[in-house]
Design a protein around this motif. Structure first.
Motif, PDB file in Angstrom:
ATOM      1  N   ILE A 342       0.809  -1.217   0.000  1.00  0.00           N
ATOM      2  CA  ILE A 342       0.000   0.000   0.000  1.00  0.00           C
ATOM      3  C   ILE A 342       0.844   1.269   0.000  1.00  0.00           C
ATOM      4  CG2 ILE A 342      -0.258  -0.055   2.518  1.00  0.00           C
ATOM      5  CD1 ILE A 342      -2.991   1.265   2.134  1.00  0.00           C
ATOM      6  N   VAL A 343       1.983   1.245   0.690  1.00  0.00           N
ATOM      7  CA  VAL A 343       2.794   2.465   0.777  1.00  0.00           C
ATOM      8  C   VAL A 343       3.443   2.782  -0.566  1.00  0.00           C
ATOM      9  CG1 VAL A 343       4.758   3.542   1.905  1.00  0.00           C
ATOM     10  CG2 VAL A 343       3.183   2.157   3.241  1.00  0.00           C
ATOM     11  N   ARG A 344       4.086   1.792  -1.190  1.00  0.00           N
ATOM     12  CA  ARG A 344       4.731   2.038  -2.490  1.00  0.00           C
ATOM     13  C   ARG A 344       3.687   2.314  -3.578  1.00  0.00           C
ATOM     14  NH1 ARG A 344      10.126   1.118  -3.262  1.00  0.00           N
ATOM     15  NH2 ARG A 344      11.266   0.236  -1.515  1.00  0.00           N
ATOM     16  N   ARG A 345       2.562   1.609  -3.514  1.00  0.00           N
ATOM     17  CA  ARG A 345       1.502   1.858  -4.499  1.00  0.00           C
ATOM     18  C   ARG A 345       1.017   3.294  -4.389  1.00  0.00           C
ATOM     19  NH1 ARG A 345      -4.595   0.640  -4.212  1.00  0.00           N
ATOM     20  NH2 ARG A 345      -5.239   0.824  -6.395  1.00  0.00           N
ATOM     21  N   ALA A 346       0.791   3.742  -3.163  1.00  0.00           N
ATOM     22  CA  ALA A 346       0.326   5.112  -2.964  1.00  0.00           C
ATOM     23  C   ALA A 346       1.350   6.114  -3.483  1.00  0.00           C
ATOM     24  CB  ALA A 346       0.051   5.355  -1.487  1.00  0.00           C
ATOM     25  N   TRP A 347       2.635   5.831  -3.261  1.00  0.00           N
ATOM     26  CA  TRP A 347       3.674   6.759  -3.710  1.00  0.00           C
ATOM     27  C   TRP A 347       3.648   6.893  -5.232  1.00  0.00           C
ATOM     28  CZ3 TRP A 347       7.902   6.851  -6.863  1.00  0.00           C
ATOM     29  CH2 TRP A 347       8.778   7.941  -6.699  1.00  0.00           C
ATOM     30  N   HIS A 348       3.525   5.775  -5.936  1.00  0.00           N
ATOM     31  CA  HIS A 348       3.515   5.836  -7.413  1.00  0.00           C
ATOM     32  C   HIS A 348       2.236   6.474  -7.936  1.00  0.00           C
ATOM     33  CE1 HIS A 348       7.291   3.874  -8.242  1.00  0.00           C
ATOM     34  NE2 HIS A 348       7.000   2.910  -7.390  1.00  0.00           N
ATOM     35  N   LEU A 349       1.098   6.185  -7.315  1.00  0.00           N
ATOM     36  CA  LEU A 349      -0.140   6.849  -7.728  1.00  0.00           C
ATOM     37  C   LEU A 349      -0.039   8.356  -7.528  1.00  0.00           C
ATOM     38  CD1 LEU A 349      -2.913   4.460  -6.381  1.00  0.00           C
ATOM     39  CD2 LEU A 349      -2.385   4.941  -8.777  1.00  0.00           C
ATOM     40  N   SER A 350       0.557   8.744  -6.425  1.00  0.00           N
ATOM     41  CA  SER A 350       0.745  10.164  -6.152  1.00  0.00           C
ATOM     42  C   SER A 350       1.630  10.813  -7.207  1.00  0.00           C
ATOM     43  CB  SER A 350       1.365  10.338  -4.762  1.00  0.00           C
ATOM     44  OG  SER A 350       1.714  11.678  -4.529  1.00  0.00           O
ATOM     45  N   ALA A 367      -2.154   4.935   3.239  1.00  0.00           N
ATOM     46  CA  ALA A 367      -0.722   4.611   3.308  1.00  0.00           C
ATOM     47  C   ALA A 367      -0.040   5.401   4.417  1.00  0.00           C
ATOM     48  CB  ALA A 367      -0.059   4.911   1.964  1.00  0.00           C
ATOM     49  N   ALA A 368      -0.469   6.654   4.598  1.00  0.00           N
ATOM     50  CA  ALA A 368       0.097   7.469   5.677  1.00  0.00           C
ATOM     51  C   ALA A 368      -0.205   6.842   7.034  1.00  0.00           C
ATOM     52  CB  ALA A 368      -0.468   8.891   5.612  1.00  0.00           C
ATOM     53  N   MET A 369      -1.436   6.371   7.202  1.00  0.00           N
ATOM     54  CA  MET A 369      -1.802   5.717   8.459  1.00  0.00           C
ATOM     55  C   MET A 369      -1.033   4.401   8.633  1.00  0.00           C
ATOM     56  SD  MET A 369      -3.844   7.721  10.050  1.00  0.00           S
ATOM     57  CE  MET A 369      -2.649   8.917   9.431  1.00  0.00           C
ATOM     58  N   ARG A 370      -0.755   3.723   7.531  1.00  0.00           N
ATOM     59  CA  ARG A 370       0.048   2.501   7.594  1.00  0.00           C
ATOM     60  C   ARG A 370       1.473   2.831   8.056  1.00  0.00           C
ATOM     61  NH1 ARG A 370       1.426  -2.506   8.750  1.00  0.00           N
ATOM     62  NH2 ARG A 370       2.804  -3.493   7.248  1.00  0.00           N
ATOM     63  N   SER A 371       2.056   3.895   7.533  1.00  0.00           N
ATOM     64  CA  SER A 371       3.389   4.315   7.969  1.00  0.00           C
ATOM     65  C   SER A 371       3.366   4.673   9.447  1.00  0.00           C
ATOM     66  CB  SER A 371       3.872   5.511   7.143  1.00  0.00           C
ATOM     67  OG  SER A 371       4.081   5.148   5.798  1.00  0.00           O
ATOM     68  N   TRP A 372       2.334   5.377   9.859  1.00  0.00           N
ATOM     69  CA  TRP A 372       2.187   5.749  11.271  1.00  0.00           C
ATOM     70  C   TRP A 372       2.127   4.501  12.134  1.00  0.00           C
ATOM     71  CZ3 TRP A 372       2.375  10.565  13.329  1.00  0.00           C
ATOM     72  CH2 TRP A 372       1.981  10.708  14.659  1.00  0.00           C
ATOM     73  N   GLY A 373       1.387   3.500  11.670  1.00  0.00           N
ATOM     74  CA  GLY A 373       1.260   2.262  12.428  1.00  0.00           C
ATOM     75  C   GLY A 373       2.554   1.493  12.551  1.00  0.00           C
ATOM     76  N   ARG A 374       3.481   1.716  11.611  1.00  0.00           N
ATOM     77  CA  ARG A 374       4.786   1.052  11.671  1.00  0.00           C
ATOM     78  C   ARG A 374       5.791   1.867  12.471  1.00  0.00           C
ATOM     79  NH1 ARG A 374       6.607   0.641   5.848  1.00  0.00           N
ATOM     80  NH2 ARG A 374       8.383  -0.467   6.734  1.00  0.00           N
ATOM     81  N   GLY A 375       5.351   2.986  13.022  1.00  0.00           N
ATOM     82  CA  GLY A 375       6.257   3.803  13.818  1.00  0.00           C
ATOM     83  C   GLY A 375       6.984   4.868  13.023  1.00  0.00           C
ATOM     84  N   ALA A 376       6.696   4.971  11.719  1.00  0.00           N
ATOM     85  CA  ALA A 376       7.331   5.991  10.883  1.00  0.00           C
ATOM     86  C   ALA A 376       6.463   7.247  10.941  1.00  0.00           C
ATOM     87  CB  ALA A 376       7.482   5.489   9.450  1.00  0.00           C
ATOM     88  N   LEU A 377       6.574   7.993  12.033  1.00  0.00           N
ATOM     89  CA  LEU A 377       5.627   9.058  12.317  1.00  0.00           C
ATOM     90  C   LEU A 377       5.773  10.239  11.360  1.00  0.00           C
ATOM     91  CD1 LEU A 377       5.876   8.966  16.206  1.00  0.00           C
ATOM     92  CD2 LEU A 377       4.637   7.463  14.648  1.00  0.00           C
TER      93      LEU A 377
END
Length: 899
Positions: A342-350, A367-377
């Motif tokens: 989801i994170v890489r897909r979102a980056w390319h769509l963006s 994807a932002a919420m996914r990054s947040w959930g992984r601790g990448a605030l």
């Protein structure tokens, strides 16, 4: 390798010296310079030497396209080592795997636990074989990875781990500026530049050589690449910078390649991943024959399973040469191929989206919420900003920006949060619904509280409370802010409004709900809160926000040591951003917890950095209170009085900011008492209660009633003190903590007549829990010792006074220590001042390690508590032993006891 580099012998020697295991301090160095200046070549040469000496090399390279992809840099560095994660402690293993997307936990991993996991993993491997960590293009490594690396480089002392980094430009990223020594590579001199050209297989002749030397300006990469390009095209005007000349040269080379090779290179450049599995999803027919022309041209290197651009400028040249429409199409193809990421897909769509698109905005937000959930605030907050940019509707655009502002504030990036919120406010001005959105009002409420404008915060948040939407993130944020604002203000009407809002909050996560309830009614909810707290602490996840809310609840319930432990885990001063998290309030509360538990030096250290662009007025004043309190009790009364006055001067309305007002008045009172002015001290303490004698602040004033009683006895105002004590006891009757009961018993003892005092003194000292608050306990011991001496019970008075003196001396509470010595002398004893001793002269970190070792902790356990590797702990102890005059760990207990 040294012989293959021209003109860099001095730089190679400096790198070798810095990375030598015999160097003083950690083995660290960074190489700075412009693109093509030879940084990577120096890294390659150093790597070859390290491998020849038997070291293991771990290498990561930053990428411009992956700067916003959380943990992309660490993935390169640590992913090959995850097989060794099973040897980590459970919490560390869980945090590490969760950050890489392999864990089962839904909460974000705590950053400090994650950092410790990486440090422990590397330290364990270094026990088997020396390690060299190599970081190329440090400027492009993502923020989450850089945060961990900044933590790591400050803890490599004593480890057989070297770290070598390369960074474009002449300045390191802020995280490394003060911790990573560096050298700047200068261009090659004329003679060395000539030698580079002489070594080329097709060395240029005199006419071309002069043009190349002039164009290259001593840049080694340009000296290698320009001769070939300048033979075929005149693409270099004299005013063009060297970097642009190189990009043009690489683009010219790529233009001569077959079409399928150029397309494969563009896909790889857009994917910006060396893993061919990504490219193969878009280029199923990209065989070795497709890559061979680019490899033969020297643009890429092909390895099993991956390709690597020879230099970042090659990627820039290929990507920049493609038309925007072609680049967008490639990004769309990559997004389709990466549908399970989801994170890489979102980056390319963006990257492929040039106009607002709500569907893409939602994907980027997820994807932002996914990054947040992984601790990448930080990456999560940045993703919210990008999602907002892609949002067509004004309300959702503003909501996402306000949400990003709140997340940046939590990260401690208050100035950036303010800028983003200003843009969101401009949008909100265009749409009434956007202005009334719960997230928008929550941000404004946060900003008002940070400026100590509590009445305005309640005006802003009241509509959200009136129309609370269960399970809504904006409503949750607003309710949490209301709880904090209520405690800060202390106003009766604010408490009533907040209590009404809490009528139906079962949907709120327990940590937040408990924080809000205890903030609004700390004694009414005390019993239920303590019962819930035990369960919550047992099941606690490593999560910064949850730890903060639990810690604040613990502070207000007088579970002070627990609060200190929770806050220390997320806002330890060794964490570079500890002083800005939540605008600085995490560090401020940690300072308060350390102050109450008698760790005054650590309290000073916790609040020392609060302030600056990302420190809010609220946090600055809370930190100043801790400094004022310590200064007063240590006898630095001028500093204490000035700090207290400064706090009061910065409060816009004392009536609506009574928590800080009451605390500042107490600090001013203790400064006066330390100077022997009990009448002035009583005047200040009396102002912590209202005209009727009731507590001015429902949760804070009651803690100062014993100090008020002590001053009242000195000036004959005991009747007033009894009135205030009566009000304090009544106000807290629903659930006083053990600490408060001890304070009330001390006050009763001081105000009692004749022999009645003894029972209260003994009650105030009879609960062992009182040892958690050493200054307060020593005050009671001193006053009981004075009472015993006046009752001519000298034999009982001396040990009581001796115990008080030891505590005052340890804390550095000089005025109280001197008063205790005077009492001891009056009791026929002649106490000698306690010297600081060798322990006190040790550096703060070494002293902490010695104290923990004396308490029986192993090196690994100490490392976990202080965020150090066990080997670094051992190094500190090794250096401390001769300074302390000991030869065995078993002797440390006596040294600490004497100190």
């Amino acid at each position: 390798m040294r012989g293959m580099l021209v003109g860099r012998d001095q730089e190679l020697s400096r790198i070798a010296d810095a990375l030598s295991p015999h160097t003083a301090g950690p083995s660290l160095i960074a190489v700075l310079g412009e693109a093509g200046i030879g940084k990577s070549a120096l890294l390659d040469a150093t790597i070859a030497d390290a491998v020849a000496r038997g070291a293991r090399v771990l290498r990561a390279r930053g990428s411009a396209a992956e700067t916003d992809l959380a943990y992309a840099g660490l993935h390169q560095l640590l992913f090959p080592l995850l097989d060794h994660a099973d040897a980590l402690p459970t919490r560390q293993r869980s945090a590490l795997l969760n950050a890489f997307g392999f864990g089962d936990e839904t909460a974000a991993p705590d950053r400090m636990i994650f950092n410790m996991a990486a440090l422990t993993l590397l330290s364990n491997l270094a026990e088997q074989q020396p390690l060299l960590i190599v970081l190329d293009d440090l400027q492009w490594i993502d923020l989450a990875s850089r945060a961990m690396l900044a933590f790591l480089i400050r803890r490599l002392e004593g480890e057989p781990i070297g770290l070598l980094a390369a960074c474009r430009g002449e300045r390191l990223p802020d995280e490394f500026e003060d911790a990573l020594p560096s050298i700047v590579l200068a261009p090659l001199g004329p003679a060395d530049a000539q030698q580079v050209l002489d070594l080329l297989p097709d060395a240029p002749d005199d006419a071309l050589r002069a043009r190349v030397l002039a164009a290259a300006e001593g840049n080694p990469l340009a000296l290698h690449e320009l001769p070939r390009a300048m033979r075929t095209a005149n693409v270099f005007a004299p005013a063009i910078p060297v970097t642009d000349r190189l990009i043009r040269a690489f683009a010219a080379q790529a233009a001569t390649l077959p079409a399928d090779t150029r397309h494969a290179l563009l896909v790889s450049a857009a994917a910006d991943s060396t893993d061919q599995t990504v490219g193969k999803a878009v280029l199923p027919l990209a065989t070795a024959q497709v890559w061979r022309p680019a490899e033969e041209a020297g643009l890429i290197r092909v390895y099993p399973g991956r390709i690597e651009f020879r230099h970042p400028l090659v990627r820039s040249a290929i990507y920049g040469a493609a038309s925007p429409s072609v680049r967008r199409q490639v990004h769309l193809e990559l997004a389709e191929a990466l549908s399970d990421n989801i994170v890489r897909r979102a980056w390319h769509l963006s990257a492929a989206t040039i106009e607002p698109d709500e569907e893409v905005a939602q994907i980027v937000e997820q994807a932002a919420m996914r990054s947040w959930g992984r601790g990448a605030l930080a990456e999560g907050a940045t993703g919210l900003v990008r999602a907002a940019q892609l949002t067509p509707g004004v309300r959702d655009h503003g909501r996402r920006l306000f949400h990003a502002a709140i997340e940046f504030f939590a990260l401690g990036m208050f100035s950036q949060a303010t800028i983003i919120a200003a843009r969101a406010s401009e949008l909100a001005a265009q749409d009434d619904a956007a202005a009334d959105d719960a997230v928008a009002r929550s941000w404004r409420g946060i900003a008002a509280i940070q400026d100590l404008e509590l009445d305005r915060a309640f005006v802003l948040l009241t509509p959200v409370l009136d129309d609370a939407v269960p399970y809504d993130a904006g409503t949750l944020t607003a309710l949490t802010i209301v709880g904090e604002g209520t405690y800060l203000s202390g106003r009766a009407e604010h408490r009533a409004r907040s209590l009404h809002a809490m009528g139906d909050i079962d949907w709120i996560p327990a940590e937040y709900r408990l924080d809000m309830q205890v903030a609004v009614d700390p004694f009414g909810f005390a019993g239920a809160a303590r019962a819930s707290l035990t369960e919550l602490l047992a099941a606690q996840q490593e999560h910064t926000a949850l730890s903060f809310h639990l810690a604040r609840t613990c502070l207000r319930l007088d579970e002070t040591a627990t609060a200190a432990g929770l806050l220390n885990a997320v806002a330890h001063p060794e964490r570079p951003d500890a002083h800005v998290l939540l605008g600085g309030m995490m560090a401020a509360y940690l300072g308060a917890a350390h102050f109450y538990t008698g760790r005054w030096d650590e309290a000073e250290r916790a609040v020392a950095k609060i302030g600056g662009d990302d420190g809010t007025l609220l946090a600055v004043q809370f930190g100043r209170f801790t400094q004022a309190a310590i200064a007063a009790l240590r006898g630095d009364t001028a500093r204490a009085s000035t700090a207290a006055a400064d706090i009061l001067a910065h409060i816009p309305d004392p009536a609506s900011t009574s928590e800080l007002t009451v605390k500042a008045r107490w600090a001013a009172a203790m400064a006066a008492i330390a100077d022997g002015d009990h009448r002035f001290g009583f005047t200040w303490l009396q102002k912590t209660f209202d005209d009727t004698g009731a507590p001015l602040h429902y949760g804070v004033s009651v803690y100062y009633v014993a100090d008020l009683a002590a001053a009242a006895v000195r000036i004959g105002r005991t009747d007033d003190a009894r009135t205030m004590l009566s009000h304090a006891v009544a106000a807290t009757a629903a659930g006083p903590s053990p600490r408060l009961r001890l304070i009330f018993d001390r006050a009763r003892a001081l105000l009692a007549a004749g022999a009645d005092a003894e029972q209260y003194f003994r009650a105030a000292l009879g609960d062992p829990a009182g040892e958690q608050w050493p200054f307060e306990r020593a005050q009671t011991q001193l006053e009981f010792g004075e009472w015993l001496r006046r009752a001519r019970r000298i034999a009982e008075a001396r040990p009581m006074l001796g115990d008080a003196l030891r505590i005052f001396e340890r804390l550095g509470a000089a005025p109280w220590a001197e008063r205790t010595r005077a009492e001891l002398r009056a009791a026929g004893s002649n106490p000698k001042p306690v010297g600081r001793g060798a322990l006190a002269d040790l550096p703060a970190r070494t002293r902490q390690i010695v104290e923990l070792a004396a308490a029986g902790y192993t090196n690994r356990e100490i490392g976990e508590r202080l965020y150090l590797s066990h080997r670094t702990v051992g190094s500190h102890l090794y250096q401390a032993f001769p300074l302390l005059g000991v030869t065995a760990r078993s002797q440390l207990r006596d040294v600490v006891a004497e100190g």
